[in-house]
Design a protein around this motif. Structure first.
Motif, PDB file in Angstrom:
ATOM      1  N   LEU A  18      80.529  42.680  -2.021  1.00 42.30           N
ATOM      2  CA  LEU A  18      79.722  42.926  -0.827  1.00 42.30           C
ATOM      3  C   LEU A  18      80.540  42.757   0.445  1.00 42.30           C
ATOM      4  O   LEU A  18      80.369  43.507   1.417  1.00 42.30           O
ATOM      5  CB  LEU A  18      78.529  41.977  -0.819  1.00 42.30           C
ATOM      6  CG  LEU A  18      77.512  42.187   0.319  1.00 42.30           C
ATOM      7  CD1 LEU A  18      76.928  43.587   0.245  1.00 42.30           C
ATOM      8  CD2 LEU A  18      76.407  41.133   0.260  1.00 42.30           C
ATOM      9  N   VAL A  19      81.449  41.786   0.470  1.00 42.27           N
ATOM     10  CA  VAL A  19      82.310  41.588   1.643  1.00 42.27           C
ATOM     11  C   VAL A  19      83.192  42.810   1.866  1.00 42.27           C
ATOM     12  O   VAL A  19      83.321  43.318   2.990  1.00 42.27           O
ATOM     13  CB  VAL A  19      83.165  40.319   1.477  1.00 42.27           C
ATOM     14  CG1 VAL A  19      84.223  40.244   2.576  1.00 42.27           C
ATOM     15  CG2 VAL A  19      82.295  39.074   1.512  1.00 42.27           C
ATOM     16  N   VAL A  20      83.813  43.308   0.797  1.00 41.85           N
ATOM     17  CA  VAL A  20      84.675  44.495   0.916  1.00 41.85           C
ATOM     18  C   VAL A  20      83.860  45.703   1.364  1.00 41.85           C
ATOM     19  O   VAL A  20      84.257  46.447   2.270  1.00 41.85           O
ATOM     20  CB  VAL A  20      85.376  44.783  -0.423  1.00 41.85           C
ATOM     21  CG1 VAL A  20      86.141  46.098  -0.342  1.00 41.85           C
ATOM     22  CG2 VAL A  20      86.322  43.642  -0.783  1.00 41.85           C
ATOM     23  N   ALA A  21      82.700  45.905   0.733  1.00 35.99           N
ATOM     24  CA  ALA A  21      81.864  47.059   1.080  1.00 35.99           C
ATOM     25  C   ALA A  21      81.352  46.966   2.517  1.00 35.99           C
ATOM     26  O   ALA A  21      81.283  47.976   3.228  1.00 35.99           O
ATOM     27  CB  ALA A  21      80.689  47.152   0.113  1.00 35.99           C
ATOM     28  N   SER A  22      81.000  45.765   2.977  1.00 30.92           N
ATOM     29  CA  SER A  22      80.486  45.599   4.345  1.00 30.92           C
ATOM     30  C   SER A  22      81.545  45.928   5.387  1.00 30.92           C
ATOM     31  O   SER A  22      81.256  46.560   6.413  1.00 30.92           O
ATOM     32  CB  SER A  22      79.982  44.170   4.550  1.00 30.92           C
ATOM     33  OG  SER A  22      78.939  43.869   3.660  1.00 30.92           O
ATOM     34  N   GLY A  23      82.779  45.496   5.138  1.00 30.16           N
ATOM     35  CA  GLY A  23      83.854  45.813   6.075  1.00 30.16           C
ATOM     36  C   GLY A  23      84.071  47.310   6.192  1.00 30.16           C
ATOM     37  O   GLY A  23      84.209  47.858   7.300  1.00 30.16           O
ATOM     38  N   LEU A  24      84.098  47.979   5.040  1.00 29.34           N
ATOM     39  CA  LEU A  24      84.250  49.446   5.071  1.00 29.34           C
ATOM     40  C   LEU A  24      83.040  50.102   5.729  1.00 29.34           C
ATOM     41  O   LEU A  24      83.179  51.093   6.462  1.00 29.34           O
ATOM     42  CB  LEU A  24      84.430  49.976   3.649  1.00 29.34           C
ATOM     43  CG  LEU A  24      85.742  49.598   2.950  1.00 29.34           C
ATOM     44  CD1 LEU A  24      85.712  50.063   1.501  1.00 29.34           C
ATOM     45  CD2 LEU A  24      86.937  50.202   3.667  1.00 29.34           C
ATOM     46  N   ALA A  25      81.847  49.559   5.486  1.00 33.18           N
ATOM     47  CA  ALA A  25      80.632  50.147   6.055  1.00 33.18           C
ATOM     48  C   ALA A  25      80.648  50.106   7.575  1.00 33.18           C
ATOM     49  O   ALA A  25      80.264  51.074   8.243  1.00 33.18           O
ATOM     50  CB  ALA A  25      79.404  49.409   5.520  1.00 33.18           C
ATOM     51  N   LEU A  26      81.085  48.998   8.150  1.00 30.07           N
ATOM     52  CA  LEU A  26      81.130  48.889   9.610  1.00 30.07           C
ATOM     53  C   LEU A  26      82.082  49.919  10.214  1.00 30.07           C
ATOM     54  O   LEU A  26      81.769  50.563  11.223  1.00 30.07           O
ATOM     55  CB  LEU A  26      81.550  47.481  10.015  1.00 30.07           C
ATOM     56  CG  LEU A  26      80.520  46.370   9.771  1.00 30.07           C
ATOM     57  CD1 LEU A  26      81.109  45.010  10.130  1.00 30.07           C
ATOM     58  CD2 LEU A  26      79.260  46.629  10.581  1.00 30.07           C
ATOM     59  N   GLY A  27      83.252  50.060   9.601  1.00 32.23           N
ATOM     60  CA  GLY A  27      84.205  51.044  10.104  1.00 32.23           C
ATOM     61  C   GLY A  27      83.676  52.458  10.002  1.00 32.23           C
ATOM     62  O   GLY A  27      83.781  53.264  10.942  1.00 32.23           O
ATOM     63  N   ILE A  28      83.065  52.804   8.867  1.00 32.05           N
ATOM     64  CA  ILE A  28      82.531  54.150   8.670  1.00 32.05           C
ATOM     65  C   ILE A  28      81.350  54.408   9.604  1.00 32.05           C
ATOM     66  O   ILE A  28      81.218  55.503  10.181  1.00 32.05           O
ATOM     67  CB  ILE A  28      82.124  54.335   7.195  1.00 32.05           C
ATOM     68  CG1 ILE A  28      83.380  54.330   6.316  1.00 32.05           C
ATOM     69  CG2 ILE A  28      81.332  55.620   6.991  1.00 32.05           C
ATOM     70  CD1 ILE A  28      83.096  54.275   4.836  1.00 32.05           C
ATOM     71  N   ALA A  29      80.485  53.420   9.788  1.00 35.17           N
ATOM     72  CA  ALA A  29      79.346  53.575  10.693  1.00 35.17           C
ATOM     73  C   ALA A  29      79.810  53.837  12.119  1.00 35.17           C
ATOM     74  O   ALA A  29      79.243  54.680  12.824  1.00 35.17           O
ATOM     75  CB  ALA A  29      78.469  52.328  10.646  1.00 35.17           C
ATOM     76  N   LEU A  30      80.845  53.122  12.549  1.00 39.85           N
ATOM     77  CA  LEU A  30      81.358  53.318  13.901  1.00 39.85           C
ATOM     78  C   LEU A  30      81.912  54.729  14.065  1.00 39.85           C
ATOM     79  O   LEU A  30      81.705  55.379  15.102  1.00 39.85           O
ATOM     80  CB  LEU A  30      82.434  52.286  14.204  1.00 39.85           C
ATOM     81  CG  LEU A  30      83.018  52.312  15.621  1.00 39.85           C
ATOM     82  CD1 LEU A  30      81.921  52.110  16.657  1.00 39.85           C
ATOM     83  CD2 LEU A  30      84.100  51.241  15.782  1.00 39.85           C
ATOM     84  N   VAL A  31      82.599  55.221  13.034  1.00 44.49           N
ATOM     85  CA  VAL A  31      83.130  56.586  13.095  1.00 44.49           C
ATOM     86  C   VAL A  31      81.990  57.594  13.227  1.00 44.49           C
ATOM     87  O   VAL A  31      82.061  58.553  14.012  1.00 44.49           O
ATOM     88  CB  VAL A  31      83.987  56.880  11.853  1.00 44.49           C
ATOM     89  CG1 VAL A  31      84.334  58.363  11.780  1.00 44.49           C
ATOM     90  CG2 VAL A  31      85.261  56.057  11.875  1.00 44.49           C
ATOM     91  N   ILE A  32      80.926  57.401  12.454  1.00 46.24           N
ATOM     92  CA  ILE A  32      79.801  58.340  12.506  1.00 46.24           C
ATOM     93  C   ILE A  32      79.148  58.329  13.883  1.00 46.24           C
ATOM     94  O   ILE A  32      78.855  59.383  14.463  1.00 46.24           O
ATOM     95  CB  ILE A  32      78.768  57.985  11.413  1.00 46.24           C
ATOM     96  CG1 ILE A  32      79.353  58.261  10.028  1.00 46.24           C
ATOM     97  CG2 ILE A  32      77.479  58.778  11.610  1.00 46.24           C
ATOM     98  CD1 ILE A  32      78.437  57.861   8.895  1.00 46.24           C
ATOM     99  N   VAL A  33      78.913  57.136  14.436  1.00 46.74           N
ATOM    100  CA  VAL A  33      78.260  57.037  15.743  1.00 46.74           C
ATOM    101  C   VAL A  33      79.118  57.674  16.828  1.00 46.74           C
ATOM    102  O   VAL A  33      78.635  58.459  17.654  1.00 46.74           O
ATOM    103  CB  VAL A  33      77.959  55.565  16.084  1.00 46.74           C
ATOM    104  CG1 VAL A  33      77.462  55.445  17.525  1.00 46.74           C
ATOM    105  CG2 VAL A  33      76.922  54.999  15.128  1.00 46.74           C
ATOM    106  N   ILE A 330      89.489  54.107  15.013  1.00 49.78           N
ATOM    107  CA  ILE A 330      90.707  54.051  14.208  1.00 49.78           C
ATOM    108  C   ILE A 330      91.114  52.611  13.944  1.00 49.78           C
ATOM    109  O   ILE A 330      91.464  52.239  12.812  1.00 49.78           O
ATOM    110  CB  ILE A 330      91.844  54.821  14.914  1.00 49.78           C
ATOM    111  CG1 ILE A 330      91.519  56.324  14.941  1.00 49.78           C
ATOM    112  CG2 ILE A 330      93.179  54.585  14.208  1.00 49.78           C
ATOM    113  CD1 ILE A 330      92.513  57.136  15.732  1.00 49.78           C
ATOM    114  N   ALA A 331      91.061  51.776  14.992  1.00 50.55           N
ATOM    115  CA  ALA A 331      91.454  50.370  14.829  1.00 50.55           C
ATOM    116  C   ALA A 331      90.549  49.651  13.833  1.00 50.55           C
ATOM    117  O   ALA A 331      91.021  48.903  12.962  1.00 50.55           O
ATOM    118  CB  ALA A 331      91.412  49.664  16.186  1.00 50.55           C
TER     119      ALA A 331
END
Length: 484
Positions: A18-33, A330-331
């Protein structure tokens, strides 16, 4: 066996996954927004530019205005003398071609014949300056001592003594814009950026009819309605429709058939702006070069040229979304990928005994590596699903809030009106007379979602590469050393 072991291991290590997935989720969500907001910026900018050009217009062809001269003709207003003793209201209109030098109407056909041009139409931008008011005759008031007292001049009477009271002139100066449109091609020109909300638009047979379409704001100000009339330079025009601009600001106050506008301005067979639609939107630059090369003395302006002139909060928000938002995305993505990789590698370190034992039981390094990479890819896909959900929620919130942005569009060259009078600029280049309010939305495209899935898989592969590389280096002896 692979999927059974995979499911069991992921269930055993739910918190770490869940920790790994959450980190990736935040980055992907920011890209989408950020991507969706950037798309909304482009859409809003397109609305602003559409208010200048009109729907379906890819570029305009004009001829830059000549530099002003001190000997140039200035507007003159002539009023007839009124000797009948009454104070009569008088008015006079001056119609000026606005903004650009005129082009011969035949230039439209030349532009239309260029390679890559699907259609073109000419228009004439005018400014009408009306002076309206009345002269009031003054009254002579004679002094009380009269004019026949002692001390009169020798050989005649002394002129009456007194003063003139009252009188003068009270005139109002009003200016408004008129645009002559080619009614035979209603699909091009600035009127296409407005919606007829009352009455109707021109028919193709009204090429020289005394009819006008009024902008809704101007109609409200002057109390014009469908079926009424408006007088321009002594000619009465019937109002056949009221147009409401999509972006909040109209290209002109009144629209009329091109021939009527040419007659009013004394500019027979002349136009100020040619609106061009390219046959291929991907070849606009080459079409621009072709027109400039083959028709000398003209200036071709595309929507891309005008995009840089958009200022206001829309420009500021667009810069933030395209620059700060892009680099921030990107960051965050890089950080998320690195964290996922390090966490996966750390998890492999804690599973040395497990992987060493599996190798001792006959598992090859490749199989162990595939198992680790498989777990990481699943974590990445879970993070992608969460990220897409968060990104869609963020885009939905932006769209629901619908923040209003303001935009102003600077001219692409040339001055304002002629003869020292300001006012509205010509369609296709005018300096906005007021800020345009546009609503920001955040549309999410399928390509954005596909990109998010690709990022999720990439994040899983990167994390799996870290862990797989670490797992492939394990030896069964390492596991035996840790057996108590």
């Amino acid at each position: 066996m692979f999927f059974t072991y995979l499911r069991r291991e992921l269930r055993r290590r739910r918190k770490a996954a869940l920790v790994v997935a959450s980190g990736l989720a935040l980055g992907i969500a920011l890209v989408i927004v950020v991507s969706s907001v950037s798309s909304g910026m482009e859409k809003a900018q397109g609305k602003v530019l559409q208010s200048l050009y009109g729907l379906g217009t890819d570029m305009t062809v004009t001829k830059a205005a000549a530099p002003p001269t001190t000997t140039g003709q200035r507007p003159r207003f002539n009023f007839g003398a009124n000797d009948n003793g009454s104070d009569k209201e008088q008015s006079s209109d001056r119609v000026l071609v606005q903004g650009f030098q005129t082009l011969a109407a035949s230039t439209v056909s030349k532009v239309d014949s260029q390679h890559g041009v699907a259609d073109s139409v000419g228009g004439l931008s005018l400014q009408v300056i009306r002076v309206n008011g009345q002269f009031t005759r003054g009254r002579f008031q004679q002094n009380g001592n009269g004019g026949g007292g002692r001390g009169g001049r020798q050989g005649g009477q002394q002129p009456p003594q007194g003063r003139v009271e009252g009188g003068g002139a009270n005139f109002d100066v009003n200016n408004y814009s008129v645009y002559g449109t080619d009614v035979t091609k209603p699909a091009l020109g600035p009127l296409t950026s407005s919606k007829i909300t009352s009455g109707r638009t021109f028919t193709t047979s009204e090429t020289n009819a005394a009819v006008v379409v009024a902008d809704t704001s101007y109609a409200k100000e002057k109390k014009l309605s469908v079926g009424g009339t408006v007088t321009v330079k002594g000619v009465k025009y019937k109002v056949i429709g009221i147009a409401t601009p999509d972006s909040g600001d109209a290209a002109a106050n009144l629209y009329m058939p091109l021939q009527q506008a040419q007659t009013l301005a004394g500019a027979k067979d002349k136009v100020t702006t040619i609106y061009v639609k390219a046959s291929d939107s991907q070849q606009i630059s080459s079409v621009k070069s072709t027109i400039q090369k083959n028709i000398s003395g003209t200036t071709v302006t595309t929507s891309a040229d005008l995009a840089d002139t958009v200022s206001g909060s829309l420009s500021t928000a667009s810069d933030l979304a395209s620059n700060v938002g892009k680099w921030l995305s990107i960051a965050v993505l890089v950080a998320a990928f690195l964290v996922a990789g390090l966490l996966t590698s750390s998890a492999v370190s804690r599973r040395v005994r497990e992987f060493g034992t599996l190798k001792a039981l006959g598992w090859k390094s490749g199989r162990v590596t595939r198992q680790v990479v498989g777990e990481a890819v699943v974590n990445g896909l879970v993070g992608g699903v969460l990220g897409i959900a968060l990104g869609l929620a963020g885009a939905y919130v932006v769209t629901e809030i619908s923040p209003n942005l303001q935009a102003q569009v600077g001219g692409s060259g040339g001055g304002g009106g002629q003869g020292g009078f300001g006012g509205f600029g010509g369609p296709g280049r005018r300096v906005a007379s007021k800020a345009l309010d546009v609503t920001l939305t955040a549309p999410v495209s399928l390509s954005t979602i596909a990109g998010a899935v690709a990022l999720a898989v990439a994040g899983g592969l990167i994390a799996g590469a870290f862990g797989g590389w670490r797992a492939s280096r394990l030896r069964p002896a390492d596991a035996l050393r840790r057996v108590e």
